[in-house]
Design a protein around this motif. Structure first.
Motif, PDB file in Angstrom:
ATOM      1  N   LEU A   1       7.139   7.611  -0.574  1.00 55.37           N
ATOM      2  CA  LEU A   1       8.450   7.103  -1.067  1.00 55.37           C
ATOM      3  C   LEU A   1       8.852   7.696  -2.260  1.00 55.37           C
ATOM      4  O   LEU A   1       8.131   8.490  -2.973  1.00 55.37           O
ATOM      5  CB  LEU A   1       8.001   5.603  -1.351  1.00 55.37           C
ATOM      6  CG  LEU A   1       7.746   4.498  -0.470  1.00 55.37           C
ATOM      7  CD1 LEU A   1       7.304   3.197  -1.111  1.00 55.37           C
ATOM      8  CD2 LEU A   1       8.515   4.452   0.857  1.00 55.37           C
TER       9      LEU A   1
ATOM     10  N   MET B   1       3.423  11.188   7.352  1.00 55.67           N
ATOM     11  CA  MET B   1       2.773  10.986   5.871  1.00 55.67           C
ATOM     12  C   MET B   1       1.534  11.865   5.667  1.00 55.67           C
ATOM     13  O   MET B   1       0.632  11.856   6.621  1.00 55.67           O
ATOM     14  CB  MET B   1       2.381   9.487   5.830  1.00 55.67           C
ATOM     15  CG  MET B   1       3.633   8.357   5.848  1.00 55.67           C
ATOM     16  SD  MET B   1       3.272   6.824   5.947  1.00 55.67           S
ATOM     17  CE  MET B   1       2.844   6.525   7.705  1.00 55.67           C
TER      18      MET B   1
ATOM     19  N   HIS C   1       0.926  -1.182   0.139  1.00 52.35           N
ATOM     20  CA  HIS C   1       0.064  -0.033  -0.048  1.00 52.35           C
ATOM     21  C   HIS C   1       0.786   1.206  -0.025  1.00 52.35           C
ATOM     22  O   HIS C   1       0.227   2.622  -0.165  1.00 52.35           O
ATOM     23  CB  HIS C   1      -1.040   0.106   1.239  1.00 52.35           C
ATOM     24  CG  HIS C   1      -1.963  -0.933   1.005  1.00 52.35           C
ATOM     25  ND1 HIS C   1      -1.937  -2.332   1.324  1.00 52.35           N
ATOM     26  CD2 HIS C   1      -3.320  -0.852   0.619  1.00 52.35           C
ATOM     27  CE1 HIS C   1      -3.098  -2.806   1.347  1.00 52.35           C
ATOM     28  NE2 HIS C   1      -4.031  -2.252   0.723  1.00 52.35           N
ATOM     29  N   TYR C   2       2.053   1.214   0.191  1.00 48.72           N
ATOM     30  CA  TYR C   2       3.060   2.381  -0.021  1.00 48.72           C
ATOM     31  C   TYR C   2       3.588   2.355  -1.492  1.00 48.72           C
ATOM     32  O   TYR C   2       3.732   3.525  -1.753  1.00 48.72           O
ATOM     33  CB  TYR C   2       4.323   2.124   1.160  1.00 48.72           C
ATOM     34  CG  TYR C   2       3.626   2.306   2.362  1.00 48.72           C
ATOM     35  CD1 TYR C   2       3.749   3.526   3.099  1.00 48.72           C
ATOM     36  CD2 TYR C   2       3.469   1.397   3.194  1.00 48.72           C
ATOM     37  CE1 TYR C   2       3.370   3.723   4.581  1.00 48.72           C
ATOM     38  CE2 TYR C   2       3.196   1.191   4.538  1.00 48.72           C
ATOM     39  CZ  TYR C   2       2.789   2.556   5.196  1.00 48.72           C
ATOM     40  OH  TYR C   2       2.522   2.641   6.322  1.00 48.72           O
ATOM     41  N   ASN C   3       3.964   1.199  -2.027  1.00 45.24           N
ATOM     42  CA  ASN C   3       4.727   1.192  -3.239  1.00 45.24           C
ATOM     43  C   ASN C   3       3.759   1.136  -4.461  1.00 45.24           C
ATOM     44  O   ASN C   3       4.347   1.132  -5.686  1.00 45.24           O
ATOM     45  CB  ASN C   3       5.754   0.492  -3.169  1.00 45.24           C
ATOM     46  CG  ASN C   3       5.378  -1.176  -3.303  1.00 45.24           C
ATOM     47  OD1 ASN C   3       4.629  -1.307  -3.837  1.00 45.24           O
ATOM     48  ND2 ASN C   3       6.530  -1.887  -2.634  1.00 45.24           N
TER      49      ASN C   3
ATOM     50  N   PRO D   1       3.664  10.706  -3.043  1.00 39.54           N
ATOM     51  CA  PRO D   1       3.918   9.564  -1.984  1.00 39.54           C
ATOM     52  C   PRO D   1       4.923   9.813  -0.845  1.00 39.54           C
ATOM     53  O   PRO D   1       5.886  10.499  -1.453  1.00 39.54           O
ATOM     54  CB  PRO D   1       3.987   8.193  -2.935  1.00 39.54           C
ATOM     55  CG  PRO D   1       3.652   8.914  -4.325  1.00 39.54           C
ATOM     56  CD  PRO D   1       3.759  10.194  -4.335  1.00 39.54           C
TER      57      PRO D   1
ATOM     58  N   ILE E   1      11.905   6.164   2.093  1.00 39.63           N
ATOM     59  CA  ILE E   1      11.334   7.202   2.246  1.00 39.63           C
ATOM     60  C   ILE E   1      12.100   8.446   2.170  1.00 39.63           C
ATOM     61  O   ILE E   1      13.295   8.756   2.627  1.00 39.63           O
ATOM     62  CB  ILE E   1      10.840   7.356   3.840  1.00 39.63           C
ATOM     63  CG1 ILE E   1       9.772   5.980   4.112  1.00 39.63           C
ATOM     64  CG2 ILE E   1      10.279   8.242   4.526  1.00 39.63           C
ATOM     65  CD1 ILE E   1       9.287   5.625   5.569  1.00 39.63           C
TER      66      ILE E   1
ATOM     67  N   ARG F   1       9.994   4.034  11.861  1.00 39.15           N
ATOM     68  CA  ARG F   1      10.663   3.499  10.683  1.00 39.15           C
ATOM     69  C   ARG F   1      12.221   3.513  11.173  1.00 39.15           C
ATOM     70  O   ARG F   1      12.507   3.899  12.198  1.00 39.15           O
ATOM     71  CB  ARG F   1      10.793   4.135   9.418  1.00 39.15           C
ATOM     72  CG  ARG F   1       9.199   4.121   8.805  1.00 39.15           C
ATOM     73  CD  ARG F   1       9.107   2.811   8.015  1.00 39.15           C
ATOM     74  NE  ARG F   1       7.813   2.469   7.445  1.00 39.15           N
ATOM     75  CZ  ARG F   1       6.593   2.150   7.693  1.00 39.15           C
ATOM     76  NH1 ARG F   1       6.536   1.928   9.286  1.00 39.15           N
ATOM     77  NH2 ARG F   1       5.803   2.198   7.162  1.00 39.15           N
TER      78      ARG F   1
ATOM     79  N   ARG G   1      -0.584   8.557   1.517  1.00 36.88           N
ATOM     80  CA  ARG G   1       0.703   8.403   1.441  1.00 36.88           C
ATOM     81  C   ARG G   1       1.315   7.121   0.253  1.00 36.88           C
ATOM     82  O   ARG G   1       2.403   6.923   0.375  1.00 36.88           O
ATOM     83  CB  ARG G   1       1.132   7.987   2.911  1.00 36.88           C
ATOM     84  CG  ARG G   1       0.095   7.085   3.739  1.00 36.88           C
ATOM     85  CD  ARG G   1       0.303   5.707   3.384  1.00 36.88           C
ATOM     86  NE  ARG G   1      -0.284   5.005   4.454  1.00 36.88           N
ATOM     87  CZ  ARG G   1      -0.720   3.593   4.380  1.00 36.88           C
ATOM     88  NH1 ARG G   1      -0.472   2.990   3.208  1.00 36.88           N
ATOM     89  NH2 ARG G   1      -1.381   3.089   5.360  1.00 36.88           N
ATOM     90  N   GLY G   2       0.345   6.738  -0.581  1.00 40.31           N
ATOM     91  CA  GLY G   2       0.574   5.628  -1.288  1.00 40.31           C
ATOM     92  C   GLY G   2      -0.411   5.321  -2.298  1.00 40.31           C
ATOM     93  O   GLY G   2      -0.924   6.245  -2.959  1.00 40.31           O
TER      94      GLY G   2
END
Length: 556
Positions: free
Chosen positions: A394, A518, A372-374, A392, A400, A500, A522-523
């Motif tokens: 990332l 975030m 769900h982030y990338n 995002p 990050i 993190r 955020r993704g």
């Protein structure tokens, strides 16, 4: 800079916004820590080293302006002068460099050199005729004199109560400031938004007849929203959110103006978002697909602090490594026509239900498991309520961005096109009061403030404050996309934090714990994008480039 034997400090006088502004005395300012943000910023200077122990003084509030000298009423008076923007007067552009010499309990400040702009070389060169002069205070202003200057306190450099420092979480591995040269901004003088707005279709032209807040355009926008609601109802559909939300967002965007000078081609007082209007085009599927179109220059209202970014993006010159590239320490106006879908397309239930033309995971080298982030845009995911796009958390290496030392204290940097964009939530990280949203935005409200609109149509709100158990939805968990729905609030995202670990590079190695701050989203998008027409512009969402019919643009 405090004056010895007093509680007085030096500050810029920009109340009339007359540049060159003088450097004046703020009486008794150091006697208290209770000041407005503006007062603190006017008294704060950035020291930029240009030689061994010699510095130029740049206004913290107006980063395009450095301290120089001008003859005013027979006195050689310290003033601010534009030294790096598009509006710089090349015939008069100059800045002084200063030395600070300590003698016992006081410090003397000397202007030991002056650098003037050379239009031929397009660079500043030392004025060979300059003679060193001392800084003194006369009749409430800072001047230069051949006589002994005014002594400044040995504690001349006060640390203001308003911190402009990059927070720990935005550079947890303490990446050192790179020495790369600055990627120079340029501009041909074309206003791409004004050039394009002339091609708005007749049906929407009344909404853009004037820039900024305007009674006639607001009435036209409300009429169009009512028509959109009626059209959708006839098709068995509805707006994702109540019309009042879109009216409020529109009004907020149109009220924004540039308050400082630190963007290359955006003068103080210029609008950051001149137009917001609603369209209602019918697609090839026979359905109407209405949008809120945000015509934005992509600028914050306030300070970007790009000069302070430890490791800004490089210019990406072909055949070069980062060490050989120039880096982005300035910003310029953009021309975005971001379209936010008004129709409620619903939400996906699984991560890959949304079809992506490209995503960070697929763009990265090697085989990367999607999450769900990338599984996110390689560009922006939405736009903030100040008109700046949001990326995002990332970066394109799946790191990050904040952990790599790539962001300023307000959570942004500028890319190769010198457009600023957010990668992180600075309010969560700093609480300094100079961010996209701030503590005051919670006052008197039962829910965090709305701060972004996603390109999937889903709104984004600020972070629930630590320990908050009373705000609406504060006890309703966020899902894997960073969103939830509760009470009268339909599905929406929130800013959030996560612990993190960052790896420290170099011979000493190791790792460090930090917090990722975030912004929403955020993704990955939770809003269903597959049915949104013209969602993509090649491999990125369609918010830059040439706008189309769903943005209400028709070529004459």
């Amino acid at each position: 800079m405090g004056i010895a034997g007093t509680q007085d400090v030096l500050r810029i006088d920009d109340q009339s916004r007359d540049f060159a502004s003088t450097v004046e005395v703020a009486s008794a300012m150091a006697a208290t820590t209770v000041h407005s943000n503006d007062a603190l910023l006017r008294a704060t200077f950035k020291l930029i080293e240009v030689g061994i122990d010699t510095y130029m003084l740049v206004s913290a509030k107006h980063a395009n302006y450095a301290v120089d000298v001008a003859d005013l009423n027979g006195a050689r008076t310290l003033v601010l002068r534009d030294y790096r923007s598009f509006y710089m007067e090349s015939s008069t552009a100059a800045f002084l460099t200063f030395r600070f010499v300590s003698t016992g309990s006081t410090i003397s400040v000397t202007a030991d050199a002056r650098h003037v702009y050379n239009a031929t070389t397009r660079a500043f060169i030392a004025d060979p005729s300059w003679t060193a002069l001392n800084v003194a205070v006369q009749t409430g202003r800072a001047v230069l004199t051949a006589d002994q200057g005014t002594p400044f306190t040995a504690f001349a450099l006060y640390m203001p109560t308003l911190s402009l420092d990059i927070p720990f979480d935005f550079n947890p591995t303490r990446v050192a400031r790179v020495s790369n040269g600055e990627y120079a901004a340029t501009w041909d003088g074309t206003d791409r938004i004004e050039a394009t707005i002339r091609d708005v279709a007749e049906a929407y032209r009344a909404q853009v007849s004037a820039a900024g807040p305007d009674g006639a355009t607001s009435a036209a926008a409300e009429t169009m929203l009512a028509e959109i609601e009626s059209t959708l109802a006839a098709e068995g559909a509805a707006l994702r959110y109540p019309a009042a939300l879109y009216k409020t967002v529109r009004a907020s965007l149109l009220a924004r103006k540039v308050e400082v000078s630190d963007v290359y081609n955006a003068p103080i007082g210029s609008r950051t978002v001149p137009y917001v209007f609603f369209t209602n085009e019918q697609g090839s599927d026979g359905r109407h697909h209405p949008f809120m179109v945000i015509a934005s220059y992509g600028l914050t209202e306030g300070m970007n602090h790009l000069w302070d970014v430890p490791r800004p993006p490089g210019d990406g010159a072909p055949g070069t490594t980062y060490a050989e590239q120039q880096v982005t320490r300035s910003a310029g106006r953009q021309a975005y026509f971001a379209k936010i879908p008004l129709r409620d397309y619903g939400e996906v239930e699984t991560l890959t239900e949304n079809s992506m033309v490209n995503d960070l995971a697929s763009d990265a080298p090697g085989s990367v498991q999607r999450d769900h982030y990338n599984y996110a845009s390689i560009s922006a995911t939405g736009i903030a309520v100040d008109g700046v796009v949001v990326y995002p958390i990332l970066n394109n290496t799946l790191s990050i961005t904040a952990a790599a030392g790539e962001l300023s204290s307000v959570g942004i940097h500028s890319g190769r096109g010198l457009g600023v964009h957010y990668h992180a939530d600075a309010h969560s990280a700093t609480q300094s009061g100079l961010n996209l949203y701030n503590e005051s935005d919670y006052a008197g409200r039962a829910h965090p403030p709305l701060i972004t609109m996603g390109f999937d149509g889903v709104s984004g709100y600020g972070k629930y404050l630590d320990g908050d158990t009373t705000s609406h939805g504060s006890t309703t968990a966020l899902d894997a996309w960073g969103g939830h729905g509760h009470g009268d609030y339909d599905y929406h995202y929130h800013a959030e934090t996560a612990q993190r670990t960052a790896e420290i590079k170099g011979p000493n190695g190791g790792s460090v714990e930090y917090v990722a701050h975030m912004l929403p989203s955020r993704g990955a998008w939770r809003g269903r994008i597959n049915d949104i027409p013209d969602f993509w512009d090649r491999d990125a969402p369609a918010y830059g480039g040439q706008p189309g019919i769903y943005q209400g643009i028709t070529k004459r």
